[in-house]
Design an enzyme around this catalytic site. Sequence first.
Site, mmCIF file in Angstrom:
data_model
loop_
_atom_site.group_PDB
_atom_site.id
_atom_site.type_symbol
_atom_site.label_atom_id
_atom_site.label_comp_id
_atom_site.label_asym_id
_atom_site.label_seq_id
_atom_site.Cartn_x
_atom_site.Cartn_y
_atom_site.Cartn_z
ATOM 1 N N CYS A 2 0.864 -1.185 0.000
ATOM 2 C CA CYS A 2 0.000 0.000 0.000
ATOM 3 C C CYS A 2 0.896 1.229 0.000
ATOM 4 O O CYS A 2 2.105 1.127 0.179
ATOM 5 C CB CYS A 2 -0.863 0.023 1.251
ATOM 6 N N ARG A 38 1.265 1.957 -5.990
ATOM 7 C CA ARG A 38 1.467 0.937 -4.959
ATOM 8 C C ARG A 38 0.167 0.234 -4.564
ATOM 9 O O ARG A 38 0.189 -0.710 -3.767
ATOM 10 C CB ARG A 38 2.071 1.581 -3.710
ATOM 11 N N TRP A 83 -3.880 -1.570 -1.254
ATOM 12 C CA TRP A 83 -3.892 -2.797 -2.071
ATOM 13 C C TRP A 83 -4.312 -3.884 -1.100
ATOM 14 O O TRP A 83 -3.549 -4.285 -0.230
ATOM 15 C CB TRP A 83 -2.499 -3.060 -2.639
ATOM 16 N N ASN A 109 1.051 0.020 6.149
ATOM 17 C CA ASN A 109 1.439 -0.804 5.007
ATOM 18 C C ASN A 109 2.121 -2.033 5.574
ATOM 19 O O ASN A 109 2.987 -1.907 6.439
ATOM 20 C CB ASN A 109 2.411 -0.004 4.123
ATOM 21 N N GLY A 110 1.728 -3.216 5.114
ATOM 22 C CA GLY A 110 2.337 -4.448 5.618
ATOM 23 C C GLY A 110 1.266 -5.396 6.114
ATOM 24 O O GLY A 110 0.081 -5.235 5.797
ATOM 25 N N GLU A 492 8.835 -20.448 -19.077
ATOM 26 C CA GLU A 492 8.624 -19.066 -18.628
ATOM 27 C C GLU A 492 9.804 -18.182 -19.044
ATOM 28 O O GLU A 492 9.617 -17.034 -19.464
ATOM 29 C CB GLU A 492 8.416 -19.060 -17.101
ATOM 30 N N LYS A 496 9.365 -14.874 -21.341
ATOM 31 C CA LYS A 496 9.787 -13.536 -20.920
ATOM 32 C C LYS A 496 10.673 -12.900 -21.974
ATOM 33 O O LYS A 496 10.509 -11.746 -22.341
ATOM 34 C CB LYS A 496 10.556 -13.675 -19.595
ATOM 35 N N GLU A 499 8.674 -11.995 -25.262
ATOM 36 C CA GLU A 499 7.669 -10.926 -25.190
ATOM 37 C C GLU A 499 8.278 -9.536 -25.041
ATOM 38 O O GLU A 499 7.700 -8.565 -25.501
ATOM 39 C CB GLU A 499 6.601 -11.196 -24.113
ATOM 40 N N HIS A 515 14.676 -35.004 -30.106
ATOM 41 C CA HIS A 515 13.562 -35.547 -30.897
ATOM 42 C C HIS A 515 13.062 -34.539 -31.932
ATOM 43 O O HIS A 515 11.948 -34.681 -32.431
ATOM 44 C CB HIS A 515 12.428 -35.982 -29.968
ATOM 45 N N LYS A 611 -1.682 -5.884 -20.284
ATOM 46 C CA LYS A 611 -1.463 -6.471 -18.959
ATOM 47 C C LYS A 611 -2.585 -7.442 -18.605
ATOM 48 O O LYS A 611 -2.350 -8.490 -18.036
ATOM 49 C CB LYS A 611 -1.373 -5.354 -17.915
HETATM 50 O O1 M6R Z 1 -3.718 -11.985 -15.218
HETATM 51 P P1 M6R Z 1 -3.349 -13.368 -15.619
HETATM 52 O O2 M6R Z 1 -2.360 -14.003 -14.733
HETATM 53 O O3 M6R Z 1 -4.545 -14.255 -15.772
HETATM 54 O O4 M6R Z 1 -2.694 -13.215 -17.049
HETATM 55 C C1 M6R Z 1 -2.405 -14.335 -17.829
HETATM 56 C C2 M6R Z 1 -1.430 -13.985 -18.928
HETATM 57 O O5 M6R Z 1 -2.004 -13.083 -19.820
HETATM 58 C C3 M6R Z 1 -0.139 -13.388 -18.356
HETATM 59 O O6 M6R Z 1 0.440 -14.249 -17.426
HETATM 60 C C4 M6R Z 1 0.888 -13.103 -19.472
HETATM 61 O O7 M6R Z 1 1.297 -14.287 -20.054
HETATM 62 C C5 M6R Z 1 2.062 -12.367 -18.845
HETATM 63 N N1 M6R Z 1 1.767 -10.977 -18.725
HETATM 64 C C6 M6R Z 1 3.315 -12.552 -19.628
HETATM 65 O O8 M6R Z 1 4.391 -11.954 -18.986
#
Ligand code: M6R
Length: 616
Positions: A2, A38, A83, A109-110, A492, A496, A499, A515, A611
């Site tokens: 927060c 935050r 938050w 906060n915490g 993952e 990363k 993207e 394979h 996002k």
């Molecule tokens: O909000 P969510 O966790 O459901 O989002 C799912 C994906 O869209 C999300 O994890 C996306 O793959 C990441 N932003 C990638 O870094």
Amino acid sequence: MCGIIGLIGDVDAREANGEPGPSVGDVVHQGLANLEYRGYDSAGIALVDTADGLTVAKQSGQVDELAVPELDAVTHGIGHTRWSTHGPPTDANAHPHTDCAGDVAVVHNGIVENYETLKNDLEAAGHTFTSDTDTEVIPHLIEDALATDPDADLLDAVRRVETQLAGSYAICAVREGDDRIVVARRGSPLVIGRGTDASFVASDVTAFLEHTREVTYLEDGDVAALNAGRVQVFHGGEPVDRGVETVEWEADAAEKGGYDHYMRKEIHEQPESLRQTLAGRLDVESGDVDLDVSFPPGVLADVEEIQIVACGTSYYAGRYAAQLFETFAGVRATVEIASEYAFGAGRTPDRTLVVAVTQSGETADTLGAVRRANAAGARTLAVTNTVGSTVTRETDTTAYIRAGPEIGVAATKTFASQVATLAMLAVLFGRDRGALGAADARSVLEDLRGLPGAVQQVLDEEEAVREAAREYGDSEAFFFIGRALGVPVALEGALKLKEISYDHAEGFTAGELKHGPLALVTSETPVLAVLTEGADAGETMNNVTEAQTRGAPALGCVSAGEAYGTLDVSFSVPNVGVVEPLVANVYLQLFAYHVANAKGRAIDKPRNLAKSVTVE
Ligand code: M6R
């Protein structure tokens, strides 16, 4: 996570034209707007006025929806943007919280880990609570301290209360008739701003940077009393001098904590966010976990199958977790990309638990899967970062990951907190079903407890990762490989990198290289391997060698104490058992970041991505 702010005194009162500066309320309100990154599900302000005493205004919603009370003689005030961690984002749960008499107001906060015990004791002593928050115990404890000792003032009371709280906190307190703001810090950030005729306090300097750049950083265990332009700091009851520093950042950089991008800031926040995720949930002595999931007793033991549904990074967190559910709880666990999910015929809905993993809680594909599971009659559980999000309303119960807001489109700290939360859930399951003995559970919880520190050790190696990114960043393509718990991390890592850098990156199960994908491997395609505990490092190393034989440079994340002399680059991963691959992932996050940064990519908002993906 927060945002909190306090101000006492006059801001810019000596302006050349002789006009008064902005009011305390307006400055606090603007400070909250600066801190909104935050947290942003509710906001509130408490103002102390020589005529009207203490006035509190608070409500759910964003900071700009909060009206500042119009008062004539305000001397100081505190504010909070929230938050949620305990209780939904309602008006009642918004900070500041007050005592029974309405004389004391507190923002926090915490997480107060022992709040349930404290609340029970306070209620038994006649205190009345009006919110679901952990924070509300603090003003009542202050009230109690003041009542117990008639000579005590606000500073004495906060000092006493500070010794009663377990967990992490940054607190600001004000009291009607007291001309100070009293603050305390343990585990959550708090910085004091030193103006000429004013003193500020906030979660970070962004809140007040337009008014002063002279700051004092408090340390854990510090309590401070702020008057206009004067600050006293105490530690263990003794006065201490914490010095004054000058902040050189501009406001935009300050909001990113001095980092160039939110993504890098969020990568570096992982020790703190993981601490929040784990706070109050691990009982390492007994091997038990308290996750607040509200299934009736016996339900977990009765589950025959767990189906995890998620997208993107959350899907990879689910793949990590499925292995833990099978190992710790001996329960069949499958993971499905949410957009592909259909509740299969022949399954027993009422003995299936569908776990929806979603940072935002609003991903349309994941919500679609939850609706299909509900329609089939399955039990559903959400693992999310967002209190009050749609997924929490459409599932039977929720485990919050408590990572704090994540602004960068690329998920980083939320992945770590998802895996940590799911690991706790797997232990809970294992214990409930009698599949995980206390000794084994204790050892897993020890490893989880070590996670924030282990991640910090990796972050301390950032320069070595930047160097590797410089050397290999212009390659044709990048392949990430791993086995067992290393597989989701390899996938993952590749996601990363692709993207945010727009480079071709793919993750493979290490054994599958030969394979087919091995045909892609050349001297222009570095291979990044997860070579840790829980990831079958020895076998994976054989696959690394296959790639090296075709000329590929090899970079490995290797358990501390192990060594593979043939690797071109070796990153050391602290020994934390089954969460080592998760720690290795931090190296991959940093690698992706530095490759993309060197190419000048729009790291926080990569092209074509959002996002929160709210369309199917
Ligand atoms: O909000 P969510 O966790 O459901 O989002 C799912 C994906 O869209 C999300 O994890 C996306 O793959 C990441 N932003 C990638 O870094």
